[in-house]
Scaffold this active site. Structure first.
Site, PDB file in Angstrom:
ATOM      1  N   LEU A  51     -25.042  22.047  29.754  1.00  0.00           N
ATOM      2  CA  LEU A  51     -23.923  21.962  28.805  1.00  0.00           C
ATOM      3  C   LEU A  51     -23.495  23.359  28.404  1.00  0.00           C
ATOM      4  CD1 LEU A  51     -25.021  19.320  26.123  1.00  0.00           C
ATOM      5  CD2 LEU A  51     -23.043  19.177  27.612  1.00  0.00           C
TER       6      LEU A  51
ATOM      7  N   GLU B  48     -23.096  13.659  18.766  1.00  0.00           N
ATOM      8  CA  GLU B  48     -24.493  13.239  18.577  1.00  0.00           C
ATOM      9  C   GLU B  48     -25.446  14.426  18.501  1.00  0.00           C
ATOM     10  OE1 GLU B  48     -24.086  10.852  22.122  1.00  0.00           O
ATOM     11  OE2 GLU B  48     -25.440  12.202  23.200  1.00  0.00           O
TER      12      GLU B  48
ATOM     13  N   PHE C 295     -32.175  31.439  20.282  1.00  0.00           N
ATOM     14  CA  PHE C 295     -31.019  32.124  19.695  1.00  0.00           C
ATOM     15  C   PHE C 295     -30.813  33.483  20.366  1.00  0.00           C
ATOM     16  CE2 PHE C 295     -29.086  34.665  16.185  1.00  0.00           C
ATOM     17  CZ  PHE C 295     -27.863  34.001  16.166  1.00  0.00           C
ATOM     18  N   GLU C 296     -31.920  34.224  20.527  1.00  0.00           N
ATOM     19  CA  GLU C 296     -31.802  35.543  21.175  1.00  0.00           C
ATOM     20  C   GLU C 296     -31.310  35.385  22.618  1.00  0.00           C
ATOM     21  OE1 GLU C 296     -35.237  38.434  19.756  1.00  0.00           O
ATOM     22  OE2 GLU C 296     -35.886  36.351  19.760  1.00  0.00           O
ATOM     23  N   TYR C 297     -31.846  34.359  23.304  1.00  0.00           N
ATOM     24  CA  TYR C 297     -31.430  34.118  24.689  1.00  0.00           C
ATOM     25  C   TYR C 297     -29.935  33.796  24.739  1.00  0.00           C
ATOM     26  CZ  TYR C 297     -30.896  31.939  29.238  1.00  0.00           C
ATOM     27  OH  TYR C 297     -30.461  31.640  30.501  1.00  0.00           O
TER      28      TYR C 297
ATOM     29  N   LYS D 169     -24.327  24.713  18.609  1.00  0.00           N
ATOM     30  CA  LYS D 169     -25.727  24.873  18.199  1.00  0.00           C
ATOM     31  C   LYS D 169     -25.826  25.453  16.795  1.00  0.00           C
ATOM     32  CE  LYS D 169     -28.825  25.985  21.404  1.00  0.00           C
ATOM     33  NZ  LYS D 169     -29.473  26.632  22.572  1.00  0.00           N
TER      34      LYS D 169
ATOM     35  N   LYS E 208     -28.146  17.128  19.448  1.00  0.00           N
ATOM     36  CA  LYS E 208     -28.609  17.794  20.670  1.00  0.00           C
ATOM     37  C   LYS E 208     -30.127  17.888  20.551  1.00  0.00           C
ATOM     38  CE  LYS E 208     -27.845  21.790  23.616  1.00  0.00           C
ATOM     39  NZ  LYS E 208     -29.237  21.943  23.968  1.00  0.00           N
TER      40      LYS E 208
HETATM   41  S1  IVH Z   1     -25.294  15.113  27.574  1.00  0.00           S
HETATM   42  C1  IVH Z   1     -24.071  17.110  31.909  1.00  0.00           C
HETATM   43  N1  IVH Z   1     -26.420  14.783  25.286  1.00  0.00           N
HETATM   44  O1  IVH Z   1     -29.146  19.805  26.520  1.00  0.00           O
HETATM   45  C2  IVH Z   1     -24.995  17.111  30.858  1.00  0.00           C
HETATM   46  N2  IVH Z   1     -27.332  16.440  26.695  1.00  0.00           N
HETATM   47  O2  IVH Z   1     -28.624  22.575  26.809  1.00  0.00           O
HETATM   48  C3  IVH Z   1     -24.651  16.084  29.845  1.00  0.00           C
HETATM   49  N3  IVH Z   1     -29.302  17.585  25.758  1.00  0.00           N
HETATM   50  O3  IVH Z   1     -28.401  19.613  29.918  1.00  0.00           O
HETATM   51  C4  IVH Z   1     -25.720  16.078  28.899  1.00  0.00           C
HETATM   52  N4  IVH Z   1     -29.346  16.491  23.862  1.00  0.00           N
HETATM   53  O4  IVH Z   1     -30.486  18.235  28.985  1.00  0.00           O
HETATM   54  C5  IVH Z   1     -26.446  15.485  26.416  1.00  0.00           C
HETATM   55  N5  IVH Z   1     -27.313  14.336  23.198  1.00  0.00           N
HETATM   56  C6  IVH Z   1     -27.341  15.027  24.323  1.00  0.00           C
HETATM   57  C7  IVH Z   1     -28.312  16.016  24.571  1.00  0.00           C
HETATM   58  C8  IVH Z   1     -28.272  16.713  25.778  1.00  0.00           C
HETATM   59  C9  IVH Z   1     -29.935  17.419  24.587  1.00  0.00           C
HETATM   60  C10 IVH Z   1     -29.716  18.558  26.793  1.00  0.00           C
HETATM   61  C11 IVH Z   1     -29.341  18.208  28.201  1.00  0.00           C
HETATM   62  C12 IVH Z   1     -28.424  19.326  28.576  1.00  0.00           C
HETATM   63  C13 IVH Z   1     -28.959  20.434  27.747  1.00  0.00           C
HETATM   64  C14 IVH Z   1     -28.051  21.617  27.632  1.00  0.00           C
END
Ligand code: IVH
Length: 586
Positions: free
Chosen positions: A84, A115, A38-40, A313, A117
């Protein structure tokens, strides 16, 4: 012409950039961040805002992490591994949807998949002609470290995909289940070693571990969530992609939601927010993705992230409460763990009264004192932790916490070995250590003797009926009945369970002994190399060293343990009492 940029702002902008680069190194390369996500994210947000506001800064590129390390071979990804864009701000999600509709001209009937994360470590699996040929970390996005050996420890990961395209890149997150994480941290504290901060860091560190036997113990798992290069197969939508994953028996997060409007997006995010508390892995938000891959191509990508996906997030929950007392727990190895006794408070749907403070250095570092108002934070699904003290609310009469020099249970002088973080009670007869040893022996993961729970074991030790494991098998019906809350039936059942445990499998017995540094996995490795405990006791150091899964350190620990006269005496007694644990498969 733009106005010249105020030098103060310029300096601040570059100091922020330097900070971000430093935190990227801690997070990606060392898998040991020193600030929360969160801080980052807040720092990064501030930096991006400055760049947006001041045209003179707009050419500055975003920092990108790089997880590559010495000791690993590096290989290129077949297509770049992007990240992302993310936000904690609801209005940015709204803006994301509006931008997409604007770019697509409002003609398309949009469908999003929404979905979880996953808070894990990104990997890229490369399959050629259906065969898994390599697993890479993200690295710098163009090339990553080869972690194939470690990824292959993931149970059930298919190494061959029937009818797969010629070349295929599957992207996903490697994670450690919450339960496994908590168990590993219990063992860390028990050994007097520093606990891991969260499952994500542990997964990242594990993926970069060169000793495969350690990796195996960490029980890594994987969710696939996206596609890189896909040559020779046309996949029209994300939903179709997930169908392929299902067909190939690859793990993917099945419970994604569908949204066609902003209103539905928020409804889905609400569902994801509710569900995340029930999952067995850590998540930190929701990801929105355009379902149609041809629309994804139209939307394209920036240098760092696709324009068709976005992450919302969930900010960590934080509450303030009073730390009423710091109590000290003595573990099986004698490690002293300080515990914060809190004024009971609710956080993320659970009532919290206690939180571990891990060790003396942690208390000193955060200057945590009895009577302080502290901030309790629960990020994702991880156990709530005290992150800081509210100094403005500290009483002027408060005094720093002084970690005791003596064991709170038996008064023995505590000691701390070189390189270890925990203070330990060195007295093997310390009643707290004895109690922990008995509980561990009877526990589900060792001898699994039902009925011998915390309360009964505590009373048996307090009354002096049980001083070591062998005493359990000499307990009488009367002694059990002498304990509060134990009736004839329960006493009989405990006696029966003890009797039955006399012929349990060798690995359970070895695990139950609580040999320092030996967990369930090593107990199984040892048990598959020796028919019974006597043969193991007689084994030379050389014989122990060559057992698969047993390294030098473990061999030394096992050997030293069985050299001890009191251990030999206890095993003699156990055998005389009829314990016959032999090699078996369960
Ligand atoms: S889709 C082009 N779906 O979170 C990247 N990524 O903080 C498309 N991540 O780089 C990624 N859950 O490594 C996708 N359900 C999810 C995810 C997810 C975690 C990761 C992924 C991404 C990073 C970004």
């Amino acid at each position: 012409m733009h106005e010249a940029l105020n030098p103060k702002i310029r300096r601040y902008f570059f100091s922020l950039k330097k900070k971000l680069e430093e935190h990227d190194r801690h997070y990606y390369r060392d898998a040991a961040p020193i600030i929360s996500d969160f801080e980052y994210d807040c720092l990064k947000h501030e930096w991006k805002e400055l760049r947006r506001q001041y045209p003179a800064l707009q050419l500055e590129s975003e920092t990108i992490g790089d997880d590559r390390r010495e000791g690993f071979a590096t290989f290129p990804h077949l297509s770049p591994m992007l990240s992302l864009s993310n936000t904690y701000d609801r209005s940015e999600v709204d803006a994301f949807d509006q931008r997409i509709r604007r770019v697509l001209g409002g003609k398309e009937a949009l469908r999003y998949v929404v979905e979880h994360k996953i808070d894990g470590v990104a990997v890229n699996l490369i399959y050629e002609e259906g065969h898994l040929i390599r697993a890479l970390t993200r690295g710098n996005g163009r090339e990553g470290d080869d972690v194939t050996k470690n990824v292959l420890t993931i149970q059930g990961l298919p190494v061959y995909l029937p009818d797969a395209p010629q070349r295929l890149e599957l992207r996903g997150e490697v994670y450690i289940p919450l339960e496994v994480f908590e168990e590993i941290n219990r063992q860390q504290e028990e050994r007097g070693e520093e606990p891991f901060a969260n499952p994500r860091n542990l997964a990242a560190g594990t993926l970069k571990t060169l000793d495969t036997s350690i990796v195996q113990q960490r029980k890594l798992q994987l969710w696939i969530h996206s596609l890189g290069l896909c040559e020779g197969l046309s996949i029209a939508t994300m939903v179709d992609f997930y169908c392929f994953l299902k067909k190939w028996q690859l793990p993917y997060v099945e419970f994604f939601e569908n949204a066609h409007s902003l209103e539905e997006i928020w409804k889905c995010i609400g569902i994801i927010d509710q569900r995340r508390h029930t999952l067995h892995f850590a998540t930190d938000g929701a990801v929105l993705k355009i379902n149609d891959r041809s629309l994804q191509r139209i939307l394209g990508e920036t240098q760092h992230s696709p324009r068709w996906a976005f992450a919302y997030k969930f900010a960590p929950e934080r509450v303030e409460t009073r730390l009423e007392k710091i109590s000290l727990q003595v573990g099986r190895s004698g490690a002293i763990t300080p515990i914060a006794e809190l004024k009971s408070v609710w956080i993320a749907g659970t009532e919290v009264k206690r939180a571990t403070l891990h060790n003396a250095s942690e208390i000193e570092r955060k200057d945590i004192r009895e009577g302080d108002i502290v901030v309790l934070e629960k990020a994702g699904e991880v156990i709530p932790a005290i992150t800081e003290v509210v100094l403005s609310r500290r009483s002027p009469t408060s005094i720093p916490f002084v970690f005791p020099r003596k064991c709170p249970q038996c008064n023995a002088l505590l000691s701390r070995a070189m390189g270890e973080i925990a203070w330990k009670c060195p007295n093997d007869d310390c009643s707290a250590k004895v109690e922990c040893r008995i509980l561990h022996f009877a526990s589900r993961s060792a001898m699994h003797i039902e009925g011998l729970g915390d309360n009964l074991v505590h009373q048996l030790c307090q009354k002096g009926y049980v001083k070591n494991i062998a005493d359990l098998y000499e307990l009488s019906h009367e002694q059990l009945m002498n304990c509060n809350g134990i009736g004839t039936k329960t006493a009989e059942k405990v006696m029966q369970n003890l009797e039955q445990s006399k012929s349990c499998s060798l690995w359970r017995f070895l695990h139950g002994l609580g040999i320092p540094g030996i967990g369930e996995k090593t107990s199984k490795d040892l048990a598959s190399s020796f028919p019974d405990v006597r043969t193991l006791m007689a084994a030379s150091l050389e014989a122990l060293r060559i057992i698969p899964g047993v390294g030098e350190k473990t061999a030394l620990e096992v050997h030293a343990y069985f050299q001890s006269a009191s251990v030999v005496c206890m095993i003699d007694r156990l055998e005389a009492l009829g314990i016959r644990c032999i090699r078996a498969s369960t």
